[in-house]
Design a protein around this motif. Structure first.
Motif, mmCIF file in Angstrom:
data_model
loop_
_atom_site.group_PDB
_atom_site.id
_atom_site.type_symbol
_atom_site.label_atom_id
_atom_site.label_comp_id
_atom_site.label_asym_id
_atom_site.label_seq_id
_atom_site.Cartn_x
_atom_site.Cartn_y
_atom_site.Cartn_z
ATOM 1 N N SER A 111 0.835 14.282 -14.660
ATOM 2 C CA SER A 111 -0.263 15.030 -15.276
ATOM 3 C C SER A 111 -1.561 14.248 -15.059
ATOM 4 O O SER A 111 -1.607 13.035 -15.265
ATOM 5 N N VAL A 112 -2.575 14.957 -14.644
ATOM 6 C CA VAL A 112 -3.866 14.332 -14.337
ATOM 7 C C VAL A 112 -4.950 15.027 -15.138
ATOM 8 O O VAL A 112 -5.017 16.266 -15.182
ATOM 9 N N ILE A 113 -5.768 14.228 -15.789
ATOM 10 C CA ILE A 113 -6.915 14.737 -16.557
ATOM 11 C C ILE A 113 -8.183 14.419 -15.777
ATOM 12 O O ILE A 113 -8.390 13.281 -15.356
ATOM 13 N N GLU A 114 -8.991 15.438 -15.583
ATOM 14 C CA GLU A 114 -10.275 15.263 -14.895
ATOM 15 C C GLU A 114 -11.386 15.141 -15.927
ATOM 16 O O GLU A 114 -11.515 15.981 -16.830
ATOM 17 N N LEU A 115 -12.170 14.092 -15.781
ATOM 18 C CA LEU A 115 -13.268 13.831 -16.709
ATOM 19 C C LEU A 115 -14.600 14.005 -16.004
ATOM 20 O O LEU A 115 -14.767 13.622 -14.847
ATOM 21 N N ARG A 116 -15.546 14.579 -16.718
ATOM 22 C CA ARG A 116 -16.936 14.643 -16.268
ATOM 23 C C ARG A 116 -17.788 13.965 -17.337
ATOM 24 O O ARG A 116 -17.829 14.399 -18.483
#
Length: 290
Positions: A111-116
């Motif tokens: 699982s990968v979380i993308e942050l901005r």
């Protein structure tokens, strides 16, 4: 005595001594180089702005197996530096990894979380460490280090382009000075006679300056027009780096990406440089006359 400015009159014979071929050709070459330098500076600035506002504020967090994504999302969204946190789509991850893992990977995808980020952090490494502490066992991929190097490179290229523009202006000034001095040497007797008859320094310098400004301005216009298709080709090549869309909209066409405002200033700026250089050169020389 003031020199008459009747159209067609050329009492100093400037049409013969100030060639309408050599000086415009040199001005066109200088304008072409100046246009390339301007476009390079503009492109480097656009790249720096895009990298600073885009990739520099993006991070990815790889979750350990078995970790709850909802808790990690809540913990990351609560951080003041994070503007947006979302779970990456598994189908998109599978498509990205398909060239290496094949259609049916033998291992489950993480699982990968993308942050901005809301803003560019002063210390990306420290922020990555805080994120790893907020989500134990997670692996943080921060782009700040290589983006900072790319920003430094882009700003260095911008500085080099501006320095090249100043160098071109200096060379153009030297070229005009040489041409004016050659014109003075060729028409020295005529200038002396008119000066003794009472022609003012402003009249004589004005004749030279107008002729030089016309030739340099026309040459710069030709050089700028010649540079436009070259710059359009470069803009088309650089479109993917600047986030250009594939759809053929008006704002996505290569011609629309050119720095038209800066390019439009080149011919009048070149004419102004020619006029001022001719005025200064003539007046300094005329002061030495008895």
């Amino acid at each position: 005595m003031r020199l008459r400015r009747t159209r067609g009159r050329d009492p100093l014979g400037l049409r013969r001594v100030l060639s309408d071929r050599l000086l415009p050709a040199l001005a066109a070459s200088m304008a072409l180089l100046a246009a390339l330098a301007l476009a390079g500076a503009r492109g480097a600035a656009d790249l720096a702005a895009r990298w600073e506002g885009g990739a520099a504020t993006a991070l990815t967090v790889q979750m350990p197996h078995g970790a709850r994504a909802d808790r990690a999302l809540a913990a990351l969204a609560a951080m003041p530096e994070v503007g947006e946190a979302r779970l990456a789509d598994q189908a998109r991850l599978a498509a990205l990894l398909r060239p290496w893992l094949g259609e049916a990977p033998a291992i489950p995808l993480p699982s990968v979380i993308e942050l901005r980020l809301a803003r560019l952090p002063p210390d990306p490494a420290a922020l990555a460490q805080r994120i790893a502490q907020a989500v134990p066992g997670a692996t943080v991929e921060a782009h700040g280090v290589w983006v900072a190097r790319l920003l430094a490179l882009a700003r260095s290229l911008q500085a080099v382009a501006l320095a090249a523009l100043l160098l071109v202006a200096g060379i153009a000034t030297a070229v005009v000075t040489v041409a004016v001095r050659a014109g003075i040497a060729a028409r020295r007797n005529a200038i002396d006679i008119l000066h003794e008859l009472g022609a003012t320094d402003g009249d004589i310098a004005g004749r030279f300056a107008r002729r030089v400004a016309l030739l340099v301005g026309l040459g710069a216009l030709g050089g700028t027009l010649a540079a436009a298709p070259v710059l359009a080709g470069f803009a088309d090549l650089a479109a993917p780096l600047l986030g250009g869309a594939a759809a053929m909209r008006v704002q996505d066409l290569p011609w629309a990406r050119l720095p038209w405002a800066e390019l439009a200033l080149l011919p009048p700026a070149a004419a102004a440089i020619g006029w001022l250089t001719a005025q200064v050169t003539l007046r300094l020389w005329l002061r030495r006359l008895p």
